[in-house]
Every structure is written in structure tokens, then in C-alpha cells.
Scaffold this motif. Structure first.
Motif, PDB file in Angstrom:
ATOM      1  N   ARG A  48       0.865  -1.369   0.071  1.00 17.46           N
ATOM      2  CA  ARG A  48       0.113   0.067   0.130  1.00 17.46           C
ATOM      3  C   ARG A  48       0.825   1.143   0.093  1.00 17.46           C
ATOM      4  O   ARG A  48       0.232   2.314   0.147  1.00 17.46           O
ATOM      5  CB  ARG A  48      -0.697  -0.115   1.288  1.00 17.46           C
ATOM      6  CG  ARG A  48      -2.042  -1.097   1.350  1.00 17.46           C
ATOM      7  CD  ARG A  48      -3.275  -0.627   0.639  1.00 17.46           C
ATOM      8  NE  ARG A  48      -4.405  -1.687   0.753  1.00 17.46           N
ATOM      9  CZ  ARG A  48      -5.064  -2.110   1.536  1.00 17.46           C
ATOM     10  NH1 ARG A  48      -4.824  -1.467   2.825  1.00 17.46           N
ATOM     11  NH2 ARG A  48      -5.994  -2.942   1.267  1.00 17.46           N
ATOM     12  N   LYS A  89      -1.532   4.321   0.051  1.00 17.21           N
ATOM     13  CA  LYS A  89      -2.904   4.064  -0.715  1.00 17.21           C
ATOM     14  C   LYS A  89      -3.724   3.461   0.394  1.00 17.21           C
ATOM     15  O   LYS A  89      -3.610   2.760   1.383  1.00 17.21           O
ATOM     16  CB  LYS A  89      -2.463   3.005  -1.924  1.00 17.21           C
ATOM     17  CG  LYS A  89      -1.662   3.228  -2.773  1.00 17.21           C
ATOM     18  CD  LYS A  89      -1.576   2.323  -3.857  1.00 17.21           C
ATOM     19  CE  LYS A  89      -0.392   2.351  -4.737  1.00 17.21           C
ATOM     20  NZ  LYS A  89      -0.327   1.391  -5.589  1.00 17.21           N
ATOM     21  N   ARG A  90      -5.058   3.692   0.204  1.00 21.70           N
ATOM     22  CA  ARG A  90      -6.343   2.825   0.925  1.00 21.70           C
ATOM     23  C   ARG A  90      -5.994   3.375   2.490  1.00 21.70           C
ATOM     24  O   ARG A  90      -6.059   2.519   3.075  1.00 21.70           O
ATOM     25  CB  ARG A  90      -6.162   1.704   0.636  1.00 21.70           C
ATOM     26  CG  ARG A  90      -6.363   1.059  -0.721  1.00 21.70           C
ATOM     27  CD  ARG A  90      -7.942   1.524  -1.158  1.00 21.70           C
ATOM     28  NE  ARG A  90      -8.766   0.921  -0.462  1.00 21.70           N
ATOM     29  CZ  ARG A  90      -9.336  -0.092  -0.160  1.00 21.70           C
ATOM     30  NH1 ARG A  90      -8.983  -0.955  -1.035  1.00 21.70           N
ATOM     31  NH2 ARG A  90     -10.263  -0.420   0.603  1.00 21.70           N
ATOM     32  N   GLN A 119     -12.320   5.579  -0.768  1.00 21.87           N
ATOM     33  CA  GLN A 119     -11.166   5.372  -0.467  1.00 21.87           C
ATOM     34  C   GLN A 119     -10.262   6.817  -0.278  1.00 21.87           C
ATOM     35  O   GLN A 119     -10.546   7.779  -0.984  1.00 21.87           O
ATOM     36  CB  GLN A 119     -10.542   4.557  -1.940  1.00 21.87           C
ATOM     37  CG  GLN A 119     -11.271   3.300  -1.886  1.00 21.87           C
ATOM     38  CD  GLN A 119     -10.177   2.411  -3.276  1.00 21.87           C
ATOM     39  OE1 GLN A 119      -9.691   2.882  -3.724  1.00 21.87           O
ATOM     40  NE2 GLN A 119     -10.774   1.121  -3.033  1.00 21.87           N
ATOM     41  N   PHE A 121      -6.226   8.602  -0.251  1.00 18.62           N
ATOM     42  CA  PHE A 121      -4.777   8.468  -0.545  1.00 18.62           C
ATOM     43  C   PHE A 121      -3.980   9.609   0.042  1.00 18.62           C
ATOM     44  O   PHE A 121      -4.627  10.656   0.239  1.00 18.62           O
ATOM     45  CB  PHE A 121      -4.338   8.319  -1.954  1.00 18.62           C
ATOM     46  CG  PHE A 121      -5.397   7.197  -2.610  1.00 18.62           C
ATOM     47  CD1 PHE A 121      -4.818   6.047  -2.859  1.00 18.62           C
ATOM     48  CD2 PHE A 121      -6.536   7.482  -2.745  1.00 18.62           C
ATOM     49  CE1 PHE A 121      -5.525   5.113  -3.591  1.00 18.62           C
ATOM     50  CE2 PHE A 121      -7.420   6.236  -3.544  1.00 18.62           C
ATOM     51  CZ  PHE A 121      -6.905   5.126  -3.865  1.00 18.62           C
TER      52      PHE A 121
END
Ligand SMILES: [Fe+2]
Length: 273
Positions: A48, A89-90, A119, A121
């Protein structure tokens, strides 16, 4: 007090059609200090955290993106001179960042009542970093928390249908930048506290200002957006069979038939497994 300041009059005409500015109250929020971002990056699964050199051209072959040789932690701590670009990420899977995302997007729900797949980021990037020209599938609000950025956004119709179809076929989001279209982009200069709405599939690139930058990107999908992506997949298949498909959005009835066919095909595929 709400985290986003939305000009509600823009939503009726411009939401998911053309980009527009927003304001937010995340500057100085304790979740976005570099120390807290280092802790977050440590907690996150390695896949991630994506990072690479930040001094890239607008057109970047994703397979050839250079690395920096620094660790994740060094990259964040030395972001002022690391010449790096990083994305966590996420981050909504982490409770605190999930709450911040929800608090922001709950304010957008009145304009996208069937919002799904939220989501978030976090982009952490060195002075002068470039995010090459690319396309995304999600509805996006990019919120600038620290440092400055120029984000140049184009209408999705600067792209050919084929380019969007290739993206939905699973090719990398990076695109070849068409210099002859350069003047058609709209550049948003983002300082801390400012943000911009990026419509689905509207291609864009980002250039950092002279300081290290932290931005929070909050995204979601809608059933309508997902149906459109299915139609692009069908069109891509048709084109590969030598049939020239009708562009997405041109004939809603044709789009609907393609979507239903695609959904049926997917269901049969699932049953077959
Ligand atoms: Fe993007």
C-alpha cells in the motif's frame, strides 16, 4: 465545524463535469504531521506504499519509473531533499484516517447519494516533484494540506475513446501527454487549505511547488460510473474484434444493452467457476 467548504452552487452544473475549487480545514490537523505519517506508513502493508523518484517527465513509462534507494521512513523524514514522490494507498483502512475520509465525504453525499467504494490516499512529495499525466476511475477531491501544487486538469474528451478503453482494459493509468492539447488544460494552484474536484476520467498531471507537499485525496465511485466502465470494456472487446463501437454516452440505450450484456457475461463467468 465541517471539514470541507463546498460551494454548493457549483455542484448542480459542474460536479463530475468540470473541475472546480473547494476549501478544507485539514491544515494543522494532527493526523497529517510528518511524524504521524511515518507511523502510518510503518503500520501499512508494504504493497500500500508506493514511492519512486519525483523528478519525472510528464509522460512516464510506468515500467521505467526510477527508484530513489531510500527506505519509506527516510523518504518521509527527508522529504524536503529526497527528490521523491510517495503515495500511501487506501489509508481509510486505518481507523483515524477512515473517520476523516467519512467526515469529508458525508458532506458530498447530497450530490452523490449512491456513493460507494470510498477510498483515501495521502501523497507526500518533494519540492518540484511531478505526477505524470494520467487518468483515474474515481471521483476525486484533492485537498492540499502542506506546501503548494499546480494541478492541470483536462476535459475527458481530449482523450480518444480508445485511450479510455485501454485504461479500462487494465493498462497503467499513465498516458502519453499530447503537447498540442497543452493549452486546453485548466491549472489549479493549490495552497494549504485549498483543493480541487477532479471528474471521473478527466486526465491530469501535477507539479509540486518549491516546498515539500502533503495532499489528501478522497475518492469514491458510483453505480453509474461503474456501468460506464463496463461499457468501455465492452467497446474495447468490440474494437479488438474489428467492430467500431459507438462511443460511450452517445446512445444511452445502446450503452444500457452493452452493460446488461456485460453484467450477464460476468454472472455466467462467476457461475462457471
Ligand atoms: Fe490522479
Amino acid at each position: 465545524m465541517s471539514l470541507l467548504d463546498l460551494d454548493t452552487s457549483r455542484f448542480g452544473t459542474d460536479f463530475n463535469v468540470r473541475p472546480f475549487s473547494v476549501r478544507h480545514r485539514l491544515v494543522g490537523h494532527p493526523a497529517f504531521t510528518l511524524e504521524r505519517l511515518v507511523e502510518l506508513a510503518r503500520r501499512m502493508p508494504a504493497e500500500r506504499v508506493e514511492y519512486n523518484a519525483g523528478d519525472l517527465p510528464l509522460t512516464q513509462d510506468p515500467a521505467l519509473t526510477p527508484r530513489t534507494g531510500l527506505s519509506i521512513e527516510e523518504t518521509i523524514r527527508r522529504i524536503n531533499d529526497a527528490k521523491s514522490w510517495m503515495v500511501l494507498k487506501r489509508v481509510e483502512t486505518d481507523a483515524e484516517y477512515g473517520r476523516i475520509l467519512d467526515e469529508c465525504l458525508d458532506q458530498v453525499v447530497p450530490y452523490a447519494p449512491d456513493m460507494r467504494g470510498r477510498q483515501a490516499f495521502i501523497f507526500i512529495s518533494s519540492p518540484g516533484s511531478v505526477t505524470p499525466y494520467h487518468i483515474d476511475h474515481e471521483y476525486n477531491f484533492l485537498l492540499q494540506v502542506r506546501g503548494t501544487k499546480h494541478m492541470t486538469i483536462f476535459d475527458r474528451d481530449v482523450l480518444s475513446e480508445e485511450a479510455i478503453e485501454r485504461f479500462y482494459r487494465g493498462e497503467h493509468r499513465n498516458l502519453v501527454f499530447d503537447e498540442s492539447r497543452a493549452a486546453q488544460g485548466r491549472t489549479f494552484e493549490l495552497a494549504p487549505g485549498e483543493g480541487v474536484h477532479v471528474p471521473v476520467n478527466a486526465p491530469h498531471y501535477v507539479k509540486n511547488g518549491p516546498e515539500a507537499s502533503v495532499s489528501f485525496s478522497i475518492t469514491f465511485r458510483t453505480p453509474d460510473g461503474d456501468r460506464r466502465s463496463s461499457v468501455y470494456r465492452v467497446n474495447e472487446r468490440m474494437r479488438s474484434l474489428g467492430i467500431k463501437p459507438r462511443p460511450v454516452g452517445k446512445t444511452p440505450l445502446v450503452d444500457r444493452a452493452k452493460y446488461l450484456g456485460y453484467a450477464l457475461y460476468k454472472r455466467v463467468q462467476r457461475l462457471g467457476r
